[in-house]
Scaffold this motif. Structure first.
Motif, PDB file in Angstrom:
ATOM      1  N   GLU A 267       1.093 -19.522 -13.200  1.00 57.99           N
ATOM      2  CA  GLU A 267       1.887 -20.741 -13.073  1.00 57.99           C
ATOM      3  C   GLU A 267       3.122 -20.547 -12.196  1.00 57.99           C
ATOM      4  N   ILE A 268       3.489 -19.287 -11.893  1.00 56.08           N
ATOM      5  CA  ILE A 268       4.693 -19.062 -11.087  1.00 56.08           C
ATOM      6  C   ILE A 268       4.404 -18.350  -9.766  1.00 56.08           C
ATOM      7  N   PHE A 269       3.238 -17.693  -9.641  1.00 52.16           N
ATOM      8  CA  PHE A 269       2.927 -16.976  -8.396  1.00 52.16           C
ATOM      9  C   PHE A 269       1.573 -17.424  -7.839  1.00 52.16           C
ATOM     10  N   ASP A 270       1.581 -17.755  -6.544  1.00 48.91           N
ATOM     11  CA  ASP A 270       0.339 -18.100  -5.856  1.00 48.91           C
ATOM     12  C   ASP A 270      -0.262 -16.894  -5.146  1.00 48.91           C
ATOM     13  N   VAL A 271       0.584 -15.924  -4.794  1.00 49.46           N
ATOM     14  CA  VAL A 271       0.129 -14.745  -4.065  1.00 49.46           C
ATOM     15  C   VAL A 271       0.772 -13.508  -4.695  1.00 49.46           C
ATOM     16  N   VAL A 272      -0.034 -12.445  -4.867  1.00 50.99           N
ATOM     17  CA  VAL A 272       0.479 -11.170  -5.374  1.00 50.99           C
ATOM     18  C   VAL A 272      -0.006 -10.059  -4.449  1.00 50.99           C
ATOM     19  N   PHE A 273       0.929  -9.243  -3.965  1.00 50.45           N
ATOM     20  CA  PHE A 273       0.609  -8.088  -3.134  1.00 50.45           C
ATOM     21  C   PHE A 273       0.874  -6.803  -3.917  1.00 50.45           C
ATOM     22  N   HIS A 274      -0.015  -5.839  -3.745  1.00 50.27           N
ATOM     23  CA  HIS A 274       0.114  -4.555  -4.435  1.00 50.27           C
ATOM     24  C   HIS A 274       0.322  -3.465  -3.385  1.00 50.27           C
ATOM     25  N   LEU A 275       1.509  -2.839  -3.382  1.00 50.76           N
ATOM     26  CA  LEU A 275       1.831  -1.797  -2.418  1.00 50.76           C
ATOM     27  C   LEU A 275       2.006  -0.467  -3.137  1.00 50.76           C
ATOM     28  N   ARG A 276       1.262   0.562  -2.675  1.00 53.79           N
ATOM     29  CA  ARG A 276       1.415   1.913  -3.222  1.00 53.79           C
ATOM     30  C   ARG A 276       2.268   2.728  -2.253  1.00 53.79           C
ATOM     31  N   CYS A 277       3.419   3.192  -2.757  1.00 54.28           N
ATOM     32  CA  CYS A 277       4.355   3.905  -1.885  1.00 54.28           C
ATOM     33  C   CYS A 277       3.767   5.201  -1.346  1.00 54.28           C
ATOM     34  N   SER A 278       2.923   5.856  -2.120  1.00 53.31           N
ATOM     35  CA  SER A 278       2.320   7.111  -1.653  1.00 53.31           C
ATOM     36  C   SER A 278       1.481   6.894  -0.407  1.00 53.31           C
ATOM     37  N   GLU A 279       0.890   5.694  -0.249  1.00 51.68           N
ATOM     38  CA  GLU A 279       0.076   5.391   0.924  1.00 51.68           C
ATOM     39  C   GLU A 279       0.938   5.067   2.140  1.00 51.68           C
ATOM     40  N   LEU A 280       2.141   4.552   1.896  1.00 53.76           N
ATOM     41  CA  LEU A 280       3.026   4.216   3.011  1.00 53.76           C
ATOM     42  C   LEU A 280       3.527   5.469   3.715  1.00 53.76           C
ATOM     43  N   ASN A 281       3.584   6.578   2.986  1.00 56.82           N
ATOM     44  CA  ASN A 281       4.069   7.832   3.584  1.00 56.82           C
ATOM     45  C   ASN A 281       3.207   8.290   4.749  1.00 56.82           C
ATOM     46  N   ASP A 282       1.957   7.850   4.779  1.00 61.15           N
ATOM     47  CA  ASP A 282       1.014   8.322   5.807  1.00 61.15           C
ATOM     48  C   ASP A 282       1.053   7.479   7.085  1.00 61.15           C
ATOM     49  N   ILE A 283       1.851   6.385   7.083  1.00 58.13           N
ATOM     50  CA  ILE A 283       1.919   5.514   8.266  1.00 58.13           C
ATOM     51  C   ILE A 283       3.047   6.006   9.168  1.00 58.13           C
ATOM     52  N   ALA A 284       2.714   6.376  10.390  1.00 57.99           N
ATOM     53  CA  ALA A 284       3.702   6.993  11.281  1.00 57.99           C
ATOM     54  C   ALA A 284       4.335   5.995  12.253  1.00 57.99           C
ATOM     55  N   GLU A 285       3.576   4.977  12.715  1.00 47.08           N
ATOM     56  CA  GLU A 285       4.071   4.085  13.765  1.00 47.08           C
ATOM     57  C   GLU A 285       4.867   2.913  13.182  1.00 47.08           C
ATOM     58  N   ASP A 286       5.621   2.236  14.079  1.00 49.28           N
ATOM     59  CA  ASP A 286       6.326   1.019  13.671  1.00 49.28           C
ATOM     60  C   ASP A 286       5.305  -0.056  13.317  1.00 49.28           C
ATOM     61  N   ILE A 287       5.686  -0.923  12.396  1.00 54.14           N
ATOM     62  CA  ILE A 287       4.728  -1.889  11.875  1.00 54.14           C
ATOM     63  C   ILE A 287       5.470  -3.137  11.418  1.00 54.14           C
ATOM     64  N   SER A 288       4.826  -4.290  11.524  1.00 55.78           N
ATOM     65  CA  SER A 288       5.421  -5.534  11.029  1.00 55.78           C
ATOM     66  C   SER A 288       5.055  -5.721   9.564  1.00 55.78           C
ATOM     67  N   LEU A 289       5.731  -6.656   8.914  1.00 57.31           N
ATOM     68  CA  LEU A 289       5.443  -6.905   7.503  1.00 57.31           C
ATOM     69  C   LEU A 289       4.022  -7.417   7.324  1.00 57.31           C
ATOM     70  N   VAL A 290       3.568  -8.304   8.220  1.00 60.64           N
ATOM     71  CA  VAL A 290       2.207  -8.845   8.126  1.00 60.64           C
ATOM     72  C   VAL A 290       1.183  -7.724   8.260  1.00 60.64           C
ATOM     73  N   GLU A 291       1.447  -6.782   9.171  1.00 63.81           N
ATOM     74  CA  GLU A 291       0.545  -5.643   9.333  1.00 63.81           C
ATOM     75  C   GLU A 291       0.607  -4.713   8.124  1.00 63.81           C
ATOM     76  N   LEU A 292       1.819  -4.554   7.600  1.00 63.33           N
ATOM     77  CA  LEU A 292       1.978  -3.710   6.412  1.00 63.33           C
ATOM     78  C   LEU A 292       1.184  -4.261   5.234  1.00 63.33           C
ATOM     79  N   LEU A 293       1.208  -5.580   5.115  1.00 65.32           N
ATOM     80  CA  LEU A 293       0.504  -6.225   4.000  1.00 65.32           C
ATOM     81  C   LEU A 293      -0.967  -6.443   4.307  1.00 65.32           C
ATOM     82  N   ASN A 294      -1.345  -6.278   5.574  1.00 66.18           N
ATOM     83  CA  ASN A 294      -2.740  -6.453   5.993  1.00 66.18           C
ATOM     84  C   ASN A 294      -3.266  -7.824   5.570  1.00 66.18           C
TER      85      ASN A 294
END
Length: 697
Positions: A108-135
């Motif tokens: 009733e309060i959220f239409d979209v939920v994103f799940h981000l695992r910080c351990s996976e972000l450590n492996d991304i080396a290049e600059d990235i936009s939020l849309v790309e980060l969220l895929n």
């Protein structure tokens, strides 16, 4: 997506999230220093009571984004979910996502939920936009821009993040850490909501970074109700779950440790494997120390993947040194300047699952302290420390430890018990396999010689169970045989007292007593049927057995036990049966079908003639029966009105319970033996005879 892969799962194996999930205990407050210290030190029921004392601060998952009760409160934009390693943080985040997708939570309060695992972000080396980060798709990107207030971000494992987190606005593309930082502090999507999980070590840093309004919560793992529910779900339709749960509950150390979902899973796995091998094979049950060793290696493998084998070894040694010093100084909370630099350095680069950070308010500022997950873990690491010493140093330090091991120095007894557990051949092999480090043969011999000397000259009634536990942890049949021979030939002989409050003592006794020939006295307080079955072999070796039973059900079942286990010949046994609670109607139903056979069964397999009498002075408020024959055996049964459930000491003398109970005992016994002469305590009136005839048909 909705599957849970367990630590020991093989490829393709999984457990459905909904089938295993249990609601964790979550509190919405910072604990005081004294509260934290009590929780760490307590075991068993006391431990769980200490954690659930402030029930007004509990919060459930569905209320994480609700307003407080105060009139001017607003829902939080960011929720911190802090907890120790293995406390269920990631599992809870997955469950939130699962329930939201099914329309059962926050729909009733959220239409979209994103799940981000910080351990996976450590492996991304290049600059990235939020849309790309969220895929996410362009359609989803439009939702982010138009209705950010309907979006929730689940950020899991903030303490695992190894990226820089600048606190300033960013361009459209940036490093993943910078992009995440902008999301957390509200530079982008300010109206969105956040739930961030973290270990306590990074909670303060996260609190300074997150946007407001914030809500701080701490996930404590399982409550005692949650542990019970988890056992039931783990064993699925297997009815043995309750027996296993009660067995663990009676072990104060394991019961406290099971508040950690990872430890609870591990304990359940061990017991399930045990039940596959043999339902009631006592000596196959693994020791507490071996379970702790598995727990440590599981957390090292899955929560410290960045550490090399050498670094892991150094970490364990440093933790052991900290734990060892704390035990001897009576400390369970450590100030930062007391923690070795090597541990603090590791903390900056990775998470240490065995230490938790604790912040409390001092006089003028907030102070940070560290602690082990529980005192039992600190004791384990203190014992593990000795395995990292060279042989000469180890001998000297263990001599110091063993020289103060008496009832007045109870704080060192768990360490000694753990040392015997580490001397266990299977545990030693595992330590050698994992870290090429194990207890030396010289240290094992030193422990054995000390134990022989201790049993021979210094053993007292307060330490009987401690010795049994040491022998059980070591699981060396040759050592147990020697120790029991020494104990058996001592002047006082083997005297054992066991309580139903600690089933682990029954396991230890059943294992050790199989190696002795003769037991002088065994006193069993509030035993269960399972415990007596466990001690079947030992009971046949007793000169004197004292039973204090909790209900009339158990009196009947105890005697029936002998029919099913005729090998357990009771010789020279004294039964002192104290009735703590009696339920009348089930009793009467059982008497009519069981009691006659029961009394026959207990003595039919004995080679001696029998005799039964009362040695208890029950006075006017109790009844007793006496039966005599030509033997030196006896079975003492006494009932007192004040001991019956629901009655006080001033209850009616001839209560209904006693009118039915006592004549029934007399008549049942009389059907087995010819009584030689009338007993003054057995003269039921004619109407009582009529009732009893109906009962005994």
């Amino acid at each position: 997506m909705w599957d849970q892969v367990e630590y020991t799962s093989r490829p393709g194996e999984h457990v459905l999230l909904a089938d295993r999930y249990v609601e964790p205990l979550i509190i919405q407050r910072h604990r005081e220093k004294k509260e934290k210290e009590k929780e760490i030190r307590y075991r068993g029921e006391d431990f769980h009571h200490a954690r659930t004392y402030h029930t007004d601060h509990h919060i459930t998952v569905d209320k994480l984004f609700s307003q407080d009760d105060s009139p001017n409160s607003v829902p939080p934009k960011a929720v911190i979910l802090q907890g120790n390693s293995g406390s269920g943080k990631s599992f809870t985040a997955q469950k939130i996502l699962y329930e939201w997708a099914n329309g059962n939570l926050f729909s009733e309060i959220f239409d979209v939920v994103f799940h981000l695992r910080c351990s996976e972000l450590n492996d991304i080396a290049e600059d990235i936009s939020l849309v790309e980060l969220l895929n996410c798709s362009e359609e989803m990107a439009q939702i982010l821009r138009k209705i950010p207030e309907r979006v929730l971000f689940l950020v899991d494992g903030f303490d695992e993040l190894r990226l820089s987190l600048p606190k300033k606005p960013l361009p459209l593309k940036a490093e993943p850490g910078a992009m995440l930082s902008s999301l957390l502090n509200g530079f982008i999507l300010k109206e969105s909501f956040l739930l961030v999980t973290t270990r306590s070590i990074a909670a303060e840093k996260l609190g300074k970074l997150l946007k407001f309004p914030q809500r701080f919560t701490e996930i404590m793992g399982f409550s005692k109700t949650g542990i019970q529910e988890y056992f039931q779900k783990f064993f699925e339709s297997d009815e043995r779950w309750r027996q296993v749960y009660e067995e663990v509950k009676a072990n104060g150390t394991l019961y406290a440790a099971c508040s950690s979902p990872v430890m609870c899973w591990l304990v359940c796995s061990v017991f399930k494997e045990k039940s596959k091998m043999s339902k009631m094979t006592t000596h196959r049950f693994r020791s507490t120390t071996s379970i702790f060793v598995d727990f440590v290696f599981i957390l090292l493998e899955h929560h410290c993947p960045g550490l090399t084998e050498s670094q892991q070894r150094d970490l364990l040694k440093d933790l052991g040194q900290l734990a060892h010093k704390g035990i001897h100084e009576g400390q369970v909370l450590f100030q930062r300047n007391k923690v070795p630099e090597t541990i603090l350095n590791v903390l900056h680069s990775t998470s240490i699952p065995f230490l938790s950070s604790f912040h409390y308010r001092g006089r003028i500022n907030v102070k940070e302290m560290f602690s082990f997950m529980h005192l039992s873990f600190q004791e384990f690491f203190a014992a593990l420390f000795y395995t990292f010493l060279d042989e000469t140093e180890s001998k000297i330090e263990i001599e110091k430890l063993l020289s103060i091991s008496d009832v007045k120095s109870y704080h060192v007894l768990p360490i000694i018990q753990c040392l015997f557990g580490l001397s266990n051949q299977a545990v030693n092999n595992l330590l050698m396999k994992k870290h090429q480090q194990a207890m030396s043969h010289a240290t094992c011999d030193q422990l054995q010689e000390w134990l022989y000397e201790f049993v021979s000259h210094y053993l007292n009634a307060h330490l009987h169970n401690f010795v049994l536990q040491c022998l059980y942890e070591g699981n060396n049949n040759h050592v147990v045989q020697n120790a029991m021979n020494i104990w058996e030939t001592a002047e006082s002989g083997i005297k054992i007292e066991l309580s139903s409050s600690n089933t682990s003592d029954y396991h230890a006794a059943a294992y050790c007593l199989q190696f002795c020939r003769h037991i002088r006295t065994m006193n069993l307080q509030g035993s269960t049927m399972e415990n007596l079955i466990m001690l079947e072999e030992a009971l046949s070796k007793c000169d004197e057995l004292q039973l204090v039973l909790s209900s009339i059900y158990f009196i009947v079942n105890t005697f029936i036990l002998h029919q099913h286990y005729p090998a357990a010949v009771f010789k020279g046994v004294i039964y002192c049966i104290s009735i703590v609670s009696i339920t009348v109607s089930p009793l009467l139903g059982r008497l009519s079908t069981r009691f006659r056979n029961v009394f026959m069964g207990i003595f039919d397999h004995s080679s001696r003639s029998t005799f039964m009498r009362s040695d208890l002075d029950v006075g006017q408020e109790g009844l007793a029966c006496s039966l005599h024959s030509n033997s030196s055996q006896r079975c003492s049964i006494g009932l007192r009105s004040g001991l019956c459930a629901g009655q006080s000491s001033s209850s009616t003398p001839n209560s209904l319970i006693h009118v039915f109970m006592d004549p029934a005992l007399c008549t049942a016994a009389q059907s087995c033996w010819n009584r030689k002469g009338p007993s003054p305590n057995c003269s039921p009136q004619s109407w009582e005879h009529e009732i009893l005839q109906n009962l005994l048909v």
